[in-house]
Design a protein around this motif. Structure first.
Motif, mmCIF file in Angstrom:
data_model
loop_
_atom_site.group_PDB
_atom_site.id
_atom_site.type_symbol
_atom_site.label_atom_id
_atom_site.label_comp_id
_atom_site.label_asym_id
_atom_site.label_seq_id
_atom_site.Cartn_x
_atom_site.Cartn_y
_atom_site.Cartn_z
ATOM 1 N N ASN A 102 4.330 5.983 4.150
ATOM 2 C CA ASN A 102 5.356 5.278 4.479
ATOM 3 C C ASN A 102 6.027 4.008 3.699
ATOM 4 N N SER A 103 5.942 4.412 2.406
ATOM 5 C CA SER A 103 6.613 3.231 1.499
ATOM 6 C C SER A 103 8.019 3.055 1.417
ATOM 7 N N THR A 104 8.530 1.955 1.466
ATOM 8 C CA THR A 104 10.003 1.552 1.304
ATOM 9 C C THR A 104 10.808 2.660 0.459
ATOM 10 N N ASN A 105 10.394 2.792 -0.772
ATOM 11 C CA ASN A 105 11.152 3.381 -1.774
ATOM 12 C C ASN A 105 10.803 4.887 -2.033
ATOM 13 N N GLY A 106 9.510 5.374 -1.372
ATOM 14 C CA GLY A 106 9.087 6.842 -1.353
ATOM 15 C C GLY A 106 8.120 7.004 -2.701
ATOM 16 N N THR A 107 7.542 8.115 -2.879
ATOM 17 C CA THR A 107 6.658 8.717 -3.665
ATOM 18 C C THR A 107 7.231 9.842 -4.288
ATOM 19 N N ARG B 256 0.891 -1.014 -0.036
ATOM 20 C CA ARG B 256 -0.109 -0.041 -0.170
ATOM 21 C C ARG B 256 0.838 1.238 0.035
ATOM 22 N N HIS B 257 1.206 1.626 -1.422
ATOM 23 C CA HIS B 257 2.432 2.662 -1.478
ATOM 24 C C HIS B 257 1.963 3.989 -1.277
ATOM 25 N N ALA B 258 0.668 4.617 -1.743
ATOM 26 C CA ALA B 258 0.436 6.004 -1.759
ATOM 27 C C ALA B 258 -1.196 5.868 -1.839
ATOM 28 N N GLU C 201 22.456 5.918 -4.830
ATOM 29 C CA GLU C 201 22.447 6.315 -3.624
ATOM 30 C C GLU C 201 21.858 5.160 -2.378
ATOM 31 N N GLY C 202 21.570 4.189 -3.014
ATOM 32 C CA GLY C 202 21.048 3.182 -2.183
ATOM 33 C C GLY C 202 19.613 3.686 -1.601
ATOM 34 N N HIS C 203 18.780 4.414 -2.191
ATOM 35 C CA HIS C 203 17.516 4.732 -1.496
ATOM 36 C C HIS C 203 16.380 3.758 -2.048
ATOM 37 N N VAL C 204 16.742 2.984 -3.120
ATOM 38 C CA VAL C 204 15.766 2.009 -3.438
ATOM 39 C C VAL C 204 15.968 0.621 -3.026
ATOM 40 N N GLN C 205 15.021 0.116 -2.653
ATOM 41 C CA GLN C 205 15.000 -1.371 -2.037
ATOM 42 C C GLN C 205 14.056 -2.131 -2.778
ATOM 43 N N ALA D 21 5.857 5.872 -8.574
ATOM 44 C CA ALA D 21 5.869 4.963 -7.414
ATOM 45 C C ALA D 21 6.411 3.733 -7.613
ATOM 46 N N GLY D 22 7.525 3.478 -6.956
ATOM 47 C CA GLY D 22 8.200 2.128 -7.265
ATOM 48 C C GLY D 22 9.058 2.660 -8.516
ATOM 49 N N HIS D 23 8.807 1.603 -9.679
ATOM 50 C CA HIS D 23 9.352 1.929 -10.904
ATOM 51 C C HIS D 23 8.115 2.240 -11.784
#
Length: 175
Positions: A63-68, A46-48, A141-145, A88-90
């Motif tokens: 509060n998504s893992t990789n942000g919006t 549940r991303h956004a 930058e390691g901001h994506v998981q 959102a994601g990719h």
């Protein structure tokens, strides 16, 4: 006011749903979302959430893992404008807003999709340059998981539930 969210690229390109004033839709990978994008492993369950009122439409990260990301900038809560691109994601999503549209009673229902399996090597190759550079920068930058199967963002981080549920659609409380 009517807001349309449409996937711009990838295996679900062209998929869209519309919201009228008073409606909300949760975008995410989980079947518990309203606008489901199951193939994107960088998208939280549940991303956004996208909300539409009589005067404006907003997106809020859950509060998504990789942000919006809105037009290349990371956001937690932002007003949406016609032509905006949300990442959102990719998955790039185009926002279209019509302000002269008469809202329909109840409005359209958000869509739900079946699961689409992609090979591990799938990548967003046909994205606009600004979106590609944003993804590359976040990866470097390691901001994506990659999201886990049991994603802790599969719940709404809200104190209580301010939304009414029923009749197949979600409505903002009146008042």
């Amino acid at each position: 006011m009517q807001l349309t969210i449409e996937i711009v690229d990838g295996p679900l390109a062209g998929l869209r749903t519309s919201l009228s004033a008073g409606q909300v839709a949760i975008v995410g990978r989980s079947g518990r979302s309203d606008f489901v994008i199951p193939h994107d492993r960088y998208l939280s369950g549940r991303h956004a959430i996208v909300e539409c009122s009589n005067n404006s439409c907003q997106i809020r990260d859950l509060n998504s893992t990789n942000g919006t990301w809105l037009n290349g900038s990371r956001v937690t809560d932002a007003q949406l404008l016609d032509g905006d691109i949300v990442l959102a994601g990719h998955t790039p999503i185009r926002i279209s807003i019509q302000t002269n549209h008469e809202p329909r009673v109840g409005g359209p229902r958000p869509v739900s999709l079946r699961t689409v399996n992609l090979p591990e090597s799938a990548s967003p190759s046909a994205l606009p340059d600004s979106v590609q550079s944003s993804i590359t920068e976040r990866l470097n930058e390691g901001h994506v998981q990659i999201a886990k199967e049991e994603d802790p963002t599969d719940h709404l981080p809200l104190g209580g539930n301010p939304f009414k549920f029923g009749g197949g659609g979600r409505s903002l409380p009146s008042g």
